[in-house]
Write an enzyme that holds these catalytic residues in place. Structure first.
Site, PDB file in Angstrom:
ATOM      1  N   GLU A   1      40.225   4.030  14.284  1.00  0.00           N
ATOM      2  CA  GLU A   1      39.206   4.447  15.232  1.00  0.00           C
ATOM      3  C   GLU A   1      38.626   3.143  15.743  1.00  0.00           C
ATOM      4  O   GLU A   1      38.068   2.359  14.977  1.00  0.00           O
ATOM      5  CB  GLU A   1      38.201   5.318  14.475  1.00  0.00           C
ATOM      6  CG  GLU A   1      37.331   6.130  15.389  1.00  0.00           C
ATOM      7  CD  GLU A   1      35.941   5.584  15.357  1.00  0.00           C
ATOM      8  OE1 GLU A   1      35.641   4.742  16.228  1.00  0.00           O
ATOM      9  OE2 GLU A   1      35.184   5.993  14.471  1.00  0.00           O
TER      10      GLU A   1
ATOM     11  N   CYS B   1      29.971   3.494  17.364  1.00  0.00           N
ATOM     12  CA  CYS B   1      31.187   3.601  18.163  1.00  0.00           C
ATOM     13  C   CYS B   1      31.010   4.532  19.355  1.00  0.00           C
ATOM     14  O   CYS B   1      31.778   4.495  20.301  1.00  0.00           O
ATOM     15  CB  CYS B   1      32.369   4.055  17.305  1.00  0.00           C
ATOM     16  SG  CYS B   1      31.911   5.355  16.167  1.00  0.00           S
TER      17      CYS B   1
END
Lengths: 499, 499
Positions: free
Chosen positions: A256, A293
């Site tokens: 990720e 994120c």
């Protein structure tokens, strides 16, 4: 209680010579504990132990693995203040955040235990045709998890990757994040205590300390490792993907990585609620010092007095928020360099006031650029990890569609619009859907709820594989594979396929 | 009706200079049709058209895509005798096999249409917590499918990969297999007619002819392509995996590659039914001239008079079967070379009688080797694509477990045992499960039923990604990814997430 050693199953070892310390980003000083870098031999031992533990672990019942998971959550809670203090000393984050993240981490773990109890994750499929075919799922094997810098608990040692892999019977070897090795050390000891208490085989969990790239590389390249979880930068994630793809037996990597999380905002929405959206976004952009994120790094508006007004409000509100410390000096200098790099690009203008900050503190920044410049300069599409966002003034809806279609893969996309704008909004939703993994209406992208309907992962480079999620119960699908049993007698079938 | 040209959406083009012909393995002569190798420009056109078609295709309703699929099946049936004759001329296979394979192909297509009608493939997930989250699935984008040599219909132009990708809204570009380019040409024209008749956008399907590696390479490297399906050799599949992994945006590759499909047979089973198993296995090993990916190439027994008797029976029965032609001269010479290579290894003995055969005919062969030799020589683990199988005489159950644990990934594993042997069989099942994708009890591995409970795909190198299947309705999962909608008003949600 922090040993600084490598945890290889039940054993604490420090065979290597290299050591390192973690750093307190608030004080700018090193923390007291000494960590022993894992030696090649220790990497080999951890892989061998995980591989042999797998044979027993994969046959432990869901019920017993659920007990193991719940005990991990208990043991983490039992670490008490020492964990919270260590977390704060190593991350510069506040105790309030540490408490929230600890809750999230334990919730992730116990909700996986609930999933095991529910017994539905194997998605059994039955078919009686020419043959009697029954399909279930089995674990892939030992998994390597790389701790992430920005979530010392929720995406690290006992975070989502580890918990979901353990849930389905995959032993886990964590490559601890060197910036919070002490936090990792404590959580690691909690997992080991839980494993012992619930009778899990030795080797279901190991934790290796490393500052050097070598340990991670050796783990990814080891033939006994069958999958990898990673949360971090595109450069780091891609390097791991490349190593995994070059193996004799290539293995799946769930990385990720970066995302600028575009936000599309209509002029009507700004006309009606500029103040509200400026307030919410000032807060979202600076949350966790922008080190999320899902931080909204790109705001796409249509040039108008309303957009200018919003830009001014956002700049004003964000400047009023007290600047906070970043996770470390390397993250702070990366932030400064990337931000300065963007500011040097043609047509980019800082619109928020310049803020004077001390060493590890981040100066939140809003910049503006035209749609035309954004379209022609891919450097502007780069993530600036930190409290930074770029407003793009598009000259038309068409130009904005063009920008959306040209975006690299993203974790999230957000649409802010009003009810009267249905047709236009539909078009934006359609285009944005094919660039992102989650799409938010009239909200902010930060805040990733842990639930089965969550998709945390988008097209590359947001993730290495958009077909899987790093958050939520479906995260377990990364570590399992289907197997069919053909014409089997009942007694020889796995329980879930019997009868 | 065979044009020999490249089908780029509706257009038939032959801009390139290179041409080739297909070959009749039975007569040893070239077939009449001339095929035009796709030029780099034609590859680019096909990708561009697929990419632009995707925007419309992904928004076509499941109902209409189901109509498209059903019409493909109709149009394939309507090709009538010409298709069957072309198939036979290009493959050397019998008309009876062509008919079976056509039925299977059409069944695969229509059962996918049924899945679309059932409306469950999007696996919608709903959650109302802090946020309202709803998850569905969307297609990845243009898919490249490589035709396979051994299934000119079922795993090629309109085979399982193509049909499952079209089903979910991914345009498909087929790299036609050069050994049956005429069959591909006909099926391709059927797909185009179906697309036109059901109003699909131009570019949902293209078919490119190629003998050279260059066309496939250019397709896999093209940024507009988002996934690849392949059925063939390990060398071919791995080359594609490596190209895909090295792209700026790595993409998933579903390569179904080699397998030796181990069969574990107990002494008691042989004592009771040696004749029956010899009969069934002689037939399974020679089915389709052994050119099935699930061909049983490895039989693991315990040394005993029963095993010797079985080996003799199998050798005898297989020699009684009339040798048949292979798919082409290159496949025949690969068979001969691999077989000879195995026979030159230490301790390997041919136990079936030598058969004299003409050029493209394969001489079915059974060999025997000790467990010890098999363990120490990995060359013996290689697939010999054709009517070939190796009996391994293990000295003990322990040695056999060791062999199973050391096997590379396989599509299937088979266990033949008797009811009294429950404990031993359980142990074998457990070990074999972790090396294969499908496990068969008291049967043969050939014959892959098309159903949702089928898993056709195993650990590497059997497949590039064991978490997906190439056969059965779950094959669609290869071409889709999840997306979450957060706090969306009902009107803006995809239909399946509404209300």
């Amino acid at each position: 209680m922090i040993s600084g050693k490598n945890q290889i199953g039940k054993l604490l070892v420090n065979a290597g010579k290299d050591t390192f310390k973690t750093y307190n980003p608030k004080s700018g000083e090193e923390n007291e504990w000494v960590f022993f870098e894992a030696s090649p031999n220790e990497v080999d031992q951890a892989c061998e132990l995980a591989n042999s533990a797998f044979v027993e672990f994969r046959n432990i019942s869901d019920k017993n693995r659920a007990q193991f998971l719940r005990e991990i959550a208990n043991q983490i809670e039992d670490l008490g203040d020492e964990l919270i203090q260590t977390y704060c000393l190593e991350s510069g984050l506040e105790a309030s955040r540490a408490l929230i993240e600890r809750s999230r981490t334990c919730y992730q773990i116990t909700s996986l235990a609930d999933t095991l109890d529910a017994g539905t994750w194997k998605e059994t499929t039955f078919h009686k045709g020419t043959n009697d075919l029954r399909k279930t799922y089995i674990p892939l094997g030992p998994v390597v998890v790389f701790g992430s810098s920005n979530f010392p608990l929720a995406y690290s040692t006992a975070g989502g990757d580890t918990a979901s892999a353990l849930a389905v019977g995959c032993p886990v070897i964590v490559k601890s994040h060197p910036m919070h090795a002490g936090t990792g050390d404590l959580v690691s000891s909690a997992i080991i205590r839980a494993a012992e208490k619930t009778g899990m085989p030795n080797g279901v969990f190991s934790n290796l300390n490393a500052q050097s790239y070598k340990v991670g590389k050796a783990l990814v390249e080891d033939g006994r490792v069958k999958a990898v979880g990673f949360t971090g930068s595109i450069a780091g994630g891609r390097a791991i993907m490349d190593l995994a793809a070059a193996r004799h037996e290539p293995i799946p990597v769930f990385a990720e990585m970066g995302s600028i999380n575009p936000v599309v905002i209509t002029t009507l929405a700004l006309q009606r609620n500029a103040e509200k959206w400026a307030e919410l976004y000032a807060s979202s952009i600076t949350q966790g010092t922008g080190q999320f994120c899902t931080n909204p790094g790109l705001i796409l508006g249509i040039e108008s007095p309303e957009l200018d007004q919003f830009a001014n409000l956002l700049s004003k509100k964000i400047t009023e928020i007290k600047p906070t410390v970043m996770l470390g000096s390397s993250i702070k200098s990366a932030y400064t360099n990337l931000k300065e790099g963007i500011l040097m690009q043609e047509g980019v203008k800082q619109i928020s006031a310049k803020i004077e900050v001390d060493s590890n503190i981040a100066d939140q920044t809003i910049v503006m650029v035209s749609g035309q410049e954004f379209l022609k300069n891919s450097r502007l599409h780069q993530e600036v990890f930190g409290p930074f966002s770029m407003i793009v003034r598009c000259t038309s809806e068409e130009e904005r569609y063009q920008i959306i279609n040209g975006l690299e893969g993203q974790l999230t996309g957000t649409i802010i619009s009003e009810k009267e704008e249905l047709e236009k909004t539909k078009k934006i939703v359609e285009r944005l859907s094919y660039r992102v993994g989650r799409i938010i209406f009239n909200g902010v992208p930060t805040g990733v709820e842990v639930c089965p309907a969550m998709q945390h992962g988008g097209p590359y480079p947001a993730s290495s594989d958009s077909r899987f999620t790093a958050v939520g119960l479906h995260g377990i699908r990364r570590w399992i594979r289907p197997i069919s049993f053909q014409n089997f007698p009942n007694t020889l079938l796995p329980d879930e396929l019997k009868q």
